[in-house]
Design a protein around this motif. Structure first.
Motif, mmCIF file in Angstrom:
data_model
loop_
_atom_site.group_PDB
_atom_site.id
_atom_site.type_symbol
_atom_site.label_atom_id
_atom_site.label_comp_id
_atom_site.label_asym_id
_atom_site.label_seq_id
_atom_site.Cartn_x
_atom_site.Cartn_y
_atom_site.Cartn_z
ATOM 1 N N ALA A 1 -24.138 60.146 -20.595
ATOM 2 C CA ALA A 1 -24.175 60.903 -19.343
ATOM 3 C C ALA A 1 -24.653 59.977 -18.229
ATOM 4 N N PRO A 2 -24.272 60.255 -16.971
ATOM 5 C CA PRO A 2 -24.644 59.361 -15.860
ATOM 6 C C PRO A 2 -26.132 59.073 -15.761
ATOM 7 N N PHE A 3 -26.990 60.059 -16.038
ATOM 8 C CA PHE A 3 -28.425 59.853 -15.845
ATOM 9 C C PHE A 3 -29.089 59.122 -17.011
ATOM 10 N N GLU A 4 -28.326 58.822 -18.079
ATOM 11 C CA GLU A 4 -28.916 58.141 -19.231
ATOM 12 C C GLU A 4 -28.903 56.625 -19.098
ATOM 13 N N VAL A 5 -28.100 56.121 -18.169
ATOM 14 C CA VAL A 5 -27.956 54.674 -18.011
ATOM 15 C C VAL A 5 -28.152 54.313 -16.543
ATOM 16 N N ASN A 6 -28.951 53.273 -16.308
ATOM 17 C CA ASN A 6 -29.216 52.833 -14.942
ATOM 18 C C ASN A 6 -28.277 51.679 -14.587
ATOM 19 N N ILE A 7 -27.317 51.945 -13.693
ATOM 20 C CA ILE A 7 -26.346 50.934 -13.265
ATOM 21 C C ILE A 7 -26.439 50.764 -11.755
ATOM 22 N N ASN A 8 -26.544 49.520 -11.316
ATOM 23 C CA ASN A 8 -26.508 49.243 -9.877
ATOM 24 C C ASN A 8 -25.037 49.079 -9.479
ATOM 25 N N GLU A 9 -24.449 50.165 -8.959
ATOM 26 C CA GLU A 9 -23.015 50.150 -8.677
ATOM 27 C C GLU A 9 -22.650 49.141 -7.591
ATOM 28 N N GLY A 10 -23.635 48.769 -6.768
ATOM 29 C CA GLY A 10 -23.374 47.778 -5.726
ATOM 30 C C GLY A 10 -23.090 46.391 -6.288
ATOM 31 N N GLU B 1 -21.738 39.334 -19.149
ATOM 32 C CA GLU B 1 -20.733 39.885 -18.227
ATOM 33 C C GLU B 1 -19.861 40.873 -18.993
ATOM 34 N N ILE B 2 -19.798 42.087 -18.477
ATOM 35 C CA ILE B 2 -18.977 43.131 -19.085
ATOM 36 C C ILE B 2 -17.689 43.250 -18.288
ATOM 37 N N LEU B 3 -16.562 43.206 -18.976
ATOM 38 C CA LEU B 3 -15.251 43.326 -18.343
ATOM 39 C C LEU B 3 -14.555 44.555 -18.909
ATOM 40 N N ILE B 4 -14.149 45.472 -18.029
ATOM 41 C CA ILE B 4 -13.486 46.706 -18.457
ATOM 42 C C ILE B 4 -12.253 46.939 -17.590
ATOM 43 N N GLU B 5 -11.132 47.249 -18.225
ATOM 44 C CA GLU B 5 -9.910 47.598 -17.512
ATOM 45 C C GLU B 5 -9.534 49.036 -17.823
ATOM 46 N N CYS B 6 -8.952 49.721 -16.833
ATOM 47 C CA CYS B 6 -8.483 51.087 -17.050
ATOM 48 C C CYS B 6 -7.167 51.294 -16.313
ATOM 49 N N THR B 7 -6.145 51.686 -17.062
ATOM 50 C CA THR B 7 -4.825 51.966 -16.488
ATOM 51 C C THR B 7 -4.371 53.358 -16.898
ATOM 52 N N GLU B 8 -5.344 54.221 -17.148
ATOM 53 C CA GLU B 8 -5.065 55.510 -17.788
ATOM 54 C C GLU B 8 -4.207 56.437 -16.934
ATOM 55 N N THR B 9 -4.462 56.461 -15.620
ATOM 56 C CA THR B 9 -3.732 57.393 -14.760
ATOM 57 C C THR B 9 -3.038 56.626 -13.630
ATOM 58 N N ARG B 10 -2.255 57.348 -12.830
ATOM 59 C CA ARG B 10 -1.593 56.751 -11.675
ATOM 60 C C ARG B 10 -2.491 56.813 -10.436
ATOM 61 N N ASP B 11 -3.683 57.376 -10.629
ATOM 62 C CA ASP B 11 -4.613 57.577 -9.516
ATOM 63 C C ASP B 11 -5.741 56.559 -9.624
ATOM 64 N N ARG C 1 -16.797 54.363 -19.125
ATOM 65 C CA ARG C 1 -16.783 53.426 -20.253
ATOM 66 C C ARG C 1 -17.897 52.392 -20.127
ATOM 67 N N LEU C 2 -18.196 51.960 -18.892
ATOM 68 C CA LEU C 2 -19.297 51.013 -18.681
ATOM 69 C C LEU C 2 -20.620 51.646 -19.103
ATOM 70 N N ARG C 3 -20.831 52.899 -18.682
ATOM 71 C CA ARG C 3 -22.065 53.607 -19.064
ATOM 72 C C ARG C 3 -22.185 53.705 -20.581
ATOM 73 N N THR C 4 -21.065 54.058 -21.240
ATOM 74 C CA THR C 4 -21.069 54.214 -22.693
ATOM 75 C C THR C 4 -21.359 52.884 -23.381
ATOM 76 N N PHE C 5 -20.734 51.807 -22.884
ATOM 77 C CA PHE C 5 -20.933 50.476 -23.469
ATOM 78 C C PHE C 5 -22.405 50.081 -23.400
ATOM 79 N N ILE C 6 -23.020 50.249 -22.216
ATOM 80 C CA ILE C 6 -24.424 49.864 -22.038
ATOM 81 C C ILE C 6 -25.334 50.766 -22.866
ATOM 82 N N TYR C 7 -25.037 52.052 -22.852
ATOM 83 C CA TYR C 7 -25.834 53.013 -23.625
ATOM 84 C C TYR C 7 -25.821 52.641 -25.107
ATOM 85 N N ASP C 8 -24.633 52.297 -25.601
ATOM 86 C CA ASP C 8 -24.491 51.928 -27.016
ATOM 87 C C ASP C 8 -25.300 50.669 -27.323
ATOM 88 N N LYS C 9 -25.244 49.684 -26.444
ATOM 89 C CA LYS C 9 -25.991 48.438 -26.642
ATOM 90 C C LYS C 9 -27.494 48.686 -26.626
#
Length: 370
Positions: free
Chosen positions: A215-224, A264-274, A285-293
């Motif tokens: 969940a968003p509040f479980e992982v601290n990410i500096n989106e900037g 360095e975490i690299l993630i690609e997403c092409t799931e939708t046209r948006d 996926r970034l949150r999940t990756f960090i949470y799992d680690k």
């Protein structure tokens, strides 16, 4: 039957907590604290089921005692016959509900109710491993359909002759992680590959990883600090996907709190046209990756406590073999064997999962000394 007073004492002690949590989740201050509110709501839901079982158990115990008194003191034969039937029913149901209560009293894995990220990667075996990874993806897709869950592909790399070198999906629904977590590990296949000209049986493997979605509040990410790129998607999806830069790629430098190393975490997403939706899913996926680690130590602790590898998250363990010549599936953790491989790879995996759940619950009850 179990020690009834001991079980009732435990249940009665939890009843006061049930009342307390029910009051707290109606408090405006708690509702305003999203993280606390979500945790308390989850606790209330778990306790609510336990309290309903407690009420049923108490009624059965009362009925059992009343029937015994009637059998001893009543002279009317019809009443005694009715009491005898009621007594037999109670004697059958009470042990079963006691086992249910014991299981409900064992602390659940807090991750179980979460959505999950499903990752499948072809391992040893080249083209055949990629084909097998594709077969596993199809198996899980069919199973997920039967559960009424939702599956969305985040990214994939196709194999040279079919299947996938890698495919990553998100799965959402009720209790997804708690069910699919048993699939983490190395899956081995023994069969004659389509690329084999001599008719020899080969052994190949694919790795399955099931991660609890954070969940968003479980992982601290500096989106900037996230670096974003966009690119044109390739492959299926229509002309728009190929012409518009809807695919997103994020790079993020993350410091592992357990080791102090920066990765360095690299993630690609092409799931939708948006593009905005792809950004949102890449962030998930970034949150999940960090949470799992960050929670790997927690997972390792579970693995150290348990004798089996039923659901420890050990992704290097060989958990299952799919033997096509014999039409056999074997789960090595619990010595489970099924001789209907076509049905299994077509999504009929619930019986195996049920056996894994029973095995884990038995361990959990032993650990809790119930």
């Amino acid at each position: 039957m179990a020690d009834e007073s001991s079980l009732l004492d435990k249940l009665n002690a939890l009843h006061s907590r049930f009342v307390e949590v029910g009051t707290l989740i109606a408090d405006p201050n708690v509702i305003g604290d999203q993280e606390r509110y979500v945790k308390l709501t989850k606790e209330y839901k778990d306790l609510e089921k336990l309290m309903a079982t407690r009420d049923t158990y108490k009624k059965l115990l009362d009925s059992f005692q009343e029937s015994k008194i009637i059998m001893l003191n009543e002279s009317d034969q019809e009443l005694k016959d009715m009491a005898r039937e009621e007594l037999a029913m109670c004697e059958e149901r009470i042990p079963a509900i006691e086992e249910e209560i014991k299981l409900l009293l064992v602390p659940k894995d807090p991750e179980d109710d979460k959505n999950a990220i499903l990752e499948i990667r072809g391992g040893t075996g080249g083209d055949e491993a990629a084909l097998f990874a594709g077969d596993l993806f199809r198996m899980y897709t069919k199973y997920i359909e039967t559960k009424g869950w939702n599956l969305q592909i985040s990214s994939f790399t196709p194999g040279a002759v079919g299947g996938f070198k890698e495919i990553i999906c998100s799965v959402s629904g009720d209790g997804v992680y708690g069910t699919l977590k048993y699939e983490s590990g190395v899956h081995r296949v023994q069969r004659i590959p389509v690329t084999e000209t001599q008719g020899r049986v080969h052994t190949s493997a694919a790795t399955v990883a099931i991660l609890p979605e954070a969940a968003p509040f479980e992982v601290n990410i500096n989106e900037g600090e996230i670096k974003w790129d966009t690119f044109r998607s390739s492959g299926a999806g229509g002309q728009n996907v190929n012409k518009v830069e809807s695919g997103v790629r994020l790079r993020y430098n993350w410091k592992n709190p357990n080791t102090g190393e920066v990765e360095e975490i690299l993630i690609e997403c092409t799931e939708t046209r948006d593009q905005p939706k792809n950004k949102e899913r890449a962030l998930a996926r970034l949150r999940t990756f960090i949470y799992d680690k960050e929670h790997q130590k927690y997972v390792d602790d579970i693995a150290n406590r348990r004798k089996s590898l039923v659901s420890t998250g050990d992704r290097s363990a060989k958990i299952r073999t799919y033997n096509y010549p014999q039409g056999r599936v074997t789960d090595h953790r619990i010595n489970y064997t099924m001789y209907n491989l076509p049905a299994f790879v077509n999504g009929d995996i619930q019986d195996c999962i049920d056996h894994l759940i029973v095995a884990e619950n038995t361990e959990r009850m032993k650990e809790a000394e119930l």
